[in-house]
Design a protein around this motif. Structure first.
Motif, short mmCIF file in Angstrom:
data_model
loop_
_atom_site.label_atom_id
_atom_site.label_comp_id
_atom_site.label_asym_id
_atom_site.label_seq_id
_atom_site.Cartn_x
_atom_site.Cartn_y
_atom_site.Cartn_z
N ARG A 116 -5.46 8.20 3.02
CA ARG A 116 -6.40 7.90 4.11
C ARG A 116 -6.83 6.44 4.10
NH1 ARG A 116 -10.28 12.81 2.75
NH2 ARG A 116 -9.64 11.96 0.75
N GLU A 117 -6.64 5.77 2.99
CA GLU A 117 -7.06 4.37 2.87
C GLU A 117 -5.98 3.39 3.31
OE1 GLU A 117 -10.11 3.22 2.04
OE2 GLU A 117 -10.60 5.35 2.25
N HIS A 139 -6.64 -0.72 5.64
CA HIS A 139 -6.37 -2.01 5.00
C HIS A 139 -5.06 -2.61 5.50
CE1 HIS A 139 -9.71 -1.47 2.34
NE2 HIS A 139 -9.30 -0.24 2.13
N GLN A 185 0.81 -1.22 0.00
CA GLN A 185 0.00 0.00 0.00
C GLN A 185 0.85 1.27 0.00
OE1 GLN A 185 -3.67 -0.53 2.56
NE2 GLN A 185 -2.68 -2.52 2.74
#
Ligand SMILES: NC(=O)c1ccc[n+]([C@@H]2O[C@H](COP(=O)([O-])OP(=O)(O)OC[C@H]3O[C@@H](n4cnc5c(N)ncnc54)[C@H](O)[C@@H]3O)[C@@H](O)[C@H]2O)c1
Ligand SMILES: O=P(O)(O)OC[C@H](O)CO
Length: 340
Positions: A324-325, A329, A312
């Motif tokens: 922000r994601e 995850h 990521q």
């Protein structure tokens, strides 16, 4: 040099950035006659004449038994140990320049924390490759070692690893003084990968920080990051215990917590919404993690290691994942609960 024991060790350190200069200071403070190679003549002159390196270590006084030169031949002549501290992607070309002038039989020590793009090789492997020397002569140094803190003589520990215990001991003896303590091990793979991988997790923590997430998020990333880096390193032959030592957990904590860390800082800028190119433009020092992400993910894929956090980070760098994601995850891309 004045005040030095007549049998003082003669040491060459190549690379007069923040870490090369700081490590040269550690060695000089331990009693060695230390010579630094600086690419720029004015930096070499400043170090030798005013005992300062104001670009990289503002406010720090360097000891008189630390000198610098811009000519590699001068720096390497008579050296009994050689230390390398240049950006990882430039190591191979620098080794080309010194191949014929490194004194025979002396230890060659990597202070770097990156892998080579294109080959995925660790720095000790690039050294063995380019200099054609026995691995028993090569050592690596790693650990929670933020340069500026050490330059201020704050108590710090590091680990020296070499395939040869005797080489590790010789280097650790040279790199131990009243504020810096070097431990030894023979797990070169774990010690080097610890230093590389913690940079990537520090970028992730920086991103979370830049977004505005708090301590739970950062602790979650650090803890899951330790699992990720341990799986990776063990898949490449490291000992798991190394990853809970100074070169693993120790460095992870220091780099993820400190605003001095360039990797953490780069992550924070990404989390604040700056694009990768803007971050590069703002960084005036080396953030190795930015170059290591790609090769590490390729190596992970080759051994079937799942690295959701590092993957990521790569997506944030590419601009394909909103910062922000990243944290939501953390562990897996599956919705199914998984074992910790
Ligand atoms: N700074 C730290 O706290 C720290 C601590 C431990 C390990 N390290 C590692 O040490 C290595 C060096 O980092 P640093 O912090 O000194 O970086 P830096 O950005 O402070 O300095 C880099 C130095 O390399 C020189 N340089 C740049 N391009 C070069 C090239 N092509 N050839 C030769 N020299 C070149 C620069 O002029 C500078 O002197 C990195 O692998 C880093 O991960 C850094
Ligand atoms: O400033 P960083 O992020 O390169 O980290 C420096 C050292 O590796 C910390 O141990």
């Amino acid at each position: 040099m004045e005040g030095l024991a007549p049998d003082a060790l003669r040491i060459a350190v190549l690379g007069a950035g923040s870490w090369g200069t700081t490590f040269a200071k550690v060695l000089a403070d331990a009693g060695a006659q230390t010579t630094l190679w600086a690419r720029r003549r004015e930096v070499a002159q400043e170090i030798t004449e005013t005992h300062r390196n104001s670009d990289y270590l503002p406010g720090i006084n360097l000891p008189p038994n630390l000198r610098a030169h811009d000519r590699l031949e001068r720096v390497l002549a008579g050296a009994q140990q050689v230390y390398l501290s240049v950006p990882s992607q430039s190591l191979r070309s620098n080794l080309h320049s010194i191949r014929d002038i490194v004194p025979p039989d002396v230890p060659v020590v990597s202070l770097m924390k990156g892998v080579e793009r294109g080959t995925g090789l660790r720095m000790s492997e690039v050294i063995a490759n380019e200099l054609g020397i026995d691995v028993e002569r090569i050592a690596v140094v790693s650990g929670p070692n933020l340069a500026l803190e050490i330059a201020k003589k704050q108590p710090t520990a590091a680990v020296v690893a070499s395939a040869s215990h005797a080489t590790a001991v010789a280097v650790a003896q040279a790199a131990t003084n009243e504020y810096f303590r070097s431990f030894v091990n023979t797990d070169v793979i774990g010690t080097e990968f610890g230093g590389v991988l913690k940079n990537l997790i520090a970028v992730a923590v920086g991103i979370a920080d830049g977004v505005g997430y708090g301590e739970n998020t950062k602790a979650s990333i650090i803890t899951r990051g330790l699992v990720e880096l341990t799986h990776f390193a063990v898949a490449y032959g490291a000992q798991a215990e190394t990853m809970s030592g100074l070169a693993g957990l120790g460095d992870l904590i220091a780099t993820c917590e400190s605003k001095l860390s360039r990797n953490n800082t780069a992550g924070r800028l990404l989390g604040q919404g700056y694009a990768f190119t803007e971050v590069i433009a703002q960084m005036n020092q080396t953030a190795e993690g930015l170059s290591s992400v790609g090769p590490i993910l390729e190596l992970a894929e080759q051994r079937g290691v799942h690295m959701p956090i590092v993957a990521q980070v790569a997506q944030v760098l590419e601009g394909t994942l909103d910062p922000r994601e990243l944290a939501p995850h953390l562990a897996t891309d599956s919705d199914e609960p998984q074992g910790e």
